[in-house]
Design an enzyme around this catalytic site. Structure first.
Site, mmCIF file in Angstrom:
data_model
loop_
_atom_site.group_PDB
_atom_site.id
_atom_site.type_symbol
_atom_site.label_atom_id
_atom_site.label_comp_id
_atom_site.label_asym_id
_atom_site.label_seq_id
_atom_site.Cartn_x
_atom_site.Cartn_y
_atom_site.Cartn_z
ATOM 1 N N SER A 188 0.865 -1.176 0.000
ATOM 2 C CA SER A 188 0.000 0.000 0.000
ATOM 3 C C SER A 188 0.901 1.225 0.000
ATOM 4 O O SER A 188 2.093 1.146 0.302
ATOM 5 C CB SER A 188 -0.941 -0.001 1.213
ATOM 6 O OG SER A 188 -0.210 -0.130 2.419
ATOM 7 N N GLU A 230 1.286 5.676 0.725
ATOM 8 C CA GLU A 230 0.788 6.928 1.278
ATOM 9 C C GLU A 230 1.175 8.082 0.364
ATOM 10 O O GLU A 230 2.318 8.183 -0.079
ATOM 11 C CB GLU A 230 1.359 7.182 2.672
ATOM 12 C CG GLU A 230 0.885 8.510 3.280
ATOM 13 C CD GLU A 230 1.529 8.814 4.609
ATOM 14 O OE1 GLU A 230 1.127 8.200 5.607
ATOM 15 O OE2 GLU A 230 2.447 9.662 4.647
ATOM 16 N N HIS A 265 6.613 7.324 20.904
ATOM 17 C CA HIS A 265 6.080 8.599 20.423
ATOM 18 C C HIS A 265 6.637 9.719 21.298
ATOM 19 O O HIS A 265 6.852 9.525 22.503
ATOM 20 C CB HIS A 265 4.546 8.557 20.501
ATOM 21 C CG HIS A 265 3.866 9.749 19.920
ATOM 22 N ND1 HIS A 265 3.741 10.943 20.611
ATOM 23 C CD2 HIS A 265 3.266 9.940 18.721
ATOM 24 C CE1 HIS A 265 3.106 11.816 19.861
ATOM 25 N NE2 HIS A 265 2.796 11.236 18.708
ATOM 26 N N GLY A 310 -3.166 13.576 15.429
ATOM 27 C CA GLY A 310 -2.619 14.675 14.649
ATOM 28 C C GLY A 310 -1.551 15.438 15.418
ATOM 29 O O GLY A 310 -1.492 15.410 16.649
ATOM 30 N N ASP A 311 -0.684 16.102 14.652
ATOM 31 C CA ASP A 311 0.384 16.897 15.253
ATOM 32 C C ASP A 311 -0.140 18.266 15.674
ATOM 33 O O ASP A 311 -1.197 18.716 15.224
ATOM 34 C CB ASP A 311 1.525 17.077 14.253
ATOM 35 C CG ASP A 311 2.169 15.752 13.872
ATOM 36 O OD1 ASP A 311 2.237 14.862 14.741
ATOM 37 O OD2 ASP A 311 2.595 15.618 12.712
ATOM 38 N N ARG A 363 7.044 10.966 -4.299
ATOM 39 C CA ARG A 363 8.205 10.712 -5.166
ATOM 40 C C ARG A 363 8.274 9.208 -5.356
ATOM 41 O O ARG A 363 8.792 8.492 -4.504
ATOM 42 C CB ARG A 363 9.483 11.269 -4.538
ATOM 43 C CG ARG A 363 9.441 12.780 -4.342
ATOM 44 C CD ARG A 363 10.756 13.331 -3.821
ATOM 45 N NE ARG A 363 10.687 14.771 -3.605
ATOM 46 C CZ ARG A 363 10.867 15.680 -4.545
ATOM 47 N NH1 ARG A 363 11.119 15.285 -5.792
ATOM 48 N NH2 ARG A 363 10.784 16.968 -4.270
ATOM 49 N N ARG A 414 -5.903 0.127 23.194
ATOM 50 C CA ARG A 414 -7.140 0.880 23.419
ATOM 51 C C ARG A 414 -7.779 1.293 22.084
ATOM 52 O O ARG A 414 -9.007 1.263 21.940
ATOM 53 C CB ARG A 414 -6.844 2.118 24.264
ATOM 54 C CG ARG A 414 -6.514 1.847 25.725
ATOM 55 C CD ARG A 414 -6.195 3.143 26.463
ATOM 56 N NE ARG A 414 -7.340 4.058 26.425
ATOM 57 C CZ ARG A 414 -7.252 5.363 26.702
ATOM 58 N NH1 ARG A 414 -6.066 5.887 27.012
ATOM 59 N NH2 ARG A 414 -8.323 6.129 26.659
ATOM 60 N N PHE A 417 14.017 14.744 9.929
ATOM 61 C CA PHE A 417 12.655 14.319 10.227
ATOM 62 C C PHE A 417 12.644 13.323 11.373
ATOM 63 O O PHE A 417 11.791 13.385 12.271
ATOM 64 C CB PHE A 417 12.027 13.707 8.973
ATOM 65 C CG PHE A 417 10.584 13.345 9.128
ATOM 66 C CD1 PHE A 417 9.671 14.236 9.667
ATOM 67 C CD2 PHE A 417 10.114 12.097 8.731
ATOM 68 C CE1 PHE A 417 8.332 13.907 9.815
ATOM 69 C CE2 PHE A 417 8.784 11.749 8.867
ATOM 70 C CZ PHE A 417 7.896 12.655 9.414
ATOM 71 N N ALA A 468 0.361 19.386 8.095
ATOM 72 C CA ALA A 468 0.648 19.584 9.516
ATOM 73 C C ALA A 468 -0.455 20.411 10.167
ATOM 74 O O ALA A 468 -0.873 21.438 9.643
ATOM 75 C CB ALA A 468 1.994 20.294 9.676
ATOM 76 N N HIS A 501 -6.851 10.280 5.693
ATOM 77 C CA HIS A 501 -6.409 10.622 7.040
ATOM 78 C C HIS A 501 -7.404 11.606 7.660
ATOM 79 O O HIS A 501 -7.910 12.503 6.981
ATOM 80 C CB HIS A 501 -5.031 11.269 7.010
ATOM 81 C CG HIS A 501 -3.919 10.303 6.786
ATOM 82 N ND1 HIS A 501 -2.692 10.413 7.401
ATOM 83 C CD2 HIS A 501 -3.838 9.194 6.013
ATOM 84 C CE1 HIS A 501 -1.910 9.431 7.019
ATOM 85 N NE2 HIS A 501 -2.586 8.674 6.158
ATOM 86 N N TYR A 508 -3.245 14.458 5.902
ATOM 87 C CA TYR A 508 -3.492 15.870 6.192
ATOM 88 C C TYR A 508 -2.147 16.575 6.188
ATOM 89 O O TYR A 508 -1.115 15.961 6.476
ATOM 90 C CB TYR A 508 -4.064 16.020 7.599
ATOM 91 C CG TYR A 508 -5.562 16.106 7.709
ATOM 92 C CD1 TYR A 508 -6.405 15.710 6.676
ATOM 93 C CD2 TYR A 508 -6.134 16.568 8.874
ATOM 94 C CE1 TYR A 508 -7.771 15.783 6.814
ATOM 95 C CE2 TYR A 508 -7.508 16.645 9.024
ATOM 96 C CZ TYR A 508 -8.322 16.246 7.979
ATOM 97 O OH TYR A 508 -9.669 16.327 8.116
ATOM 98 N N HIS A 553 3.632 -0.898 3.889
ATOM 99 C CA HIS A 553 3.003 0.394 3.580
ATOM 100 C C HIS A 553 4.106 1.406 3.292
ATOM 101 O O HIS A 553 4.886 1.755 4.184
ATOM 102 C CB HIS A 553 2.152 0.861 4.766
ATOM 103 C CG HIS A 553 1.370 2.099 4.493
ATOM 104 N ND1 HIS A 553 0.297 2.127 3.632
ATOM 105 C CD2 HIS A 553 1.501 3.368 4.976
ATOM 106 C CE1 HIS A 553 -0.204 3.357 3.595
ATOM 107 N NE2 HIS A 553 0.512 4.131 4.397
#
Length: 287
Positions: free
Chosen positions: A6, A8, A142, A99-100, A263, A157, A209, A42, A68, A40, A257
């Site tokens: 898949s 993105e 995270h 989300g960020d 690119r 959860r 990143f 940022a 998303h 989405y 994924h």
């Protein structure tokens, strides 16, 4: 074993970026991905562009597209309106994320009338009965999490709330993902976890990143790119990514994924090295 794949994509914010998106989808669609996702921007800044890209890709390329959807800067009512607009347009897969933080903010802060977490978002979307829900997960902690154990518990959860699968953040070494997968299995998580694969288009950019995401950069990888001439970086990137994927497949992973960053060349070349192109051509010949 030939993997299921898949991809993105992210929505374009300029005419040039729009051409790049369509060229990317056009190049990768023949590989018959099980689905594609569209992000989405940022802080949830590209809601409208995401909606347009999702619906256009689905119609023009006959692909299953997952949109998303985040909790950022929107009320519960607004978020569910967006989701229902997708369902009304025939888009029934959603990647549900917290989300960020919006640009300029240091941390995510829930909207006063919005969803406070991805768990709440998944619960609300699942209650509609209109969607297949995917969520994110993190083989390395995270930035807002105490440790991997906390990330595993939070993923559980989300699955209990209604998520049917998870897509991982990218990682550099297969052991990172495999340890996380095993911890999830030990915690009783039965939903499939798709490893997020990032072919390295620009090593310095990827390092920056990774630092923002709190991910450790293996020293050996930095050495490999440092010792390799710039004109050979693309070949090195394909070889390293192919080796990563082959190790995952040997350990029982069935789905990959790819984060394409719009690119497509490296993702296409890795898929070809894994036999995806050949498998698709054989299937077409027998159809």
């Amino acid at each position: 074993m030939t993997p299921r794949i898949s991809f993105e994509f992210f929505p374009p914010q300029s005419l040039e970026a729009s051409f790049r998106l369509w060229d990317t989808v056009r190049l990768l669609a023949p590989l018959k991905p099980t689905f594609c996702s569209v992000t989405y921007g940022a802080g949830g800044t590209t809601r409208k562009l995401t909606h347009e890209a999702v619906t256009a890709i689905g119609k023009q390329f006959d692909l299953i597209v997952a949109a998303h959807l985040t909790c950022v800067d929107a009320t519960r009512e607004e978020t569910l309106e967006i989701a229902n607009a997708y369902a009304d347009a025939g888009v029934t897969q959603i990647v549900a994320l917290r989300g960020d933080a919006p640009k300029g903010a240091e941390r995510f802060t829930p909207h006063p009338d919005g969803f406070a977490s991805s768990v709440e978002l998944v619960e609300a979307l699942a209650a509609t009965g209109r969607f297949t829900l995917r969520v994110g997960c993190y083989p390395e902690p995270h930035p807002d999490s105490a440790d991997t154990a906390a990330d595993v518990a939070f993923l559980k959860r989300k699955v209990q709330a209604g998520a049917s699968s998870a897509i991982s953040q990218f990682f550099f070494e297969p052991e990172t993902f495999l340890r996380f997968r095993d911890a999830c299995v030990a915690a009783g998580i039965e939903a499939p976890i798709l490893p997020g694969i990032l072919p390295i288009e620009n090593w310095n950019g990827v390092k920056k990143f990774a630092a923002r995401c709190g991910q450790a950069v293996p020293e050996w990888l930095d050495v490999r790119f440092g010792e390799t001439s710039a004109q050979d970086h693309e070949k090195l990137a394909v070889d390293l990514c192919t080796d990563l994927c082959r190790t995952l497949l040997a350990e029982g992973v069935q789905d990959l994924h790819f984060y394409t960053l719009n690119r497509p060349t490296l993702s296409r070349d890795v898929c070809a090295a894994l036999g995806v192109t050949e498998a698709v051509e054989q299937l077409a010949a027998t159809a």
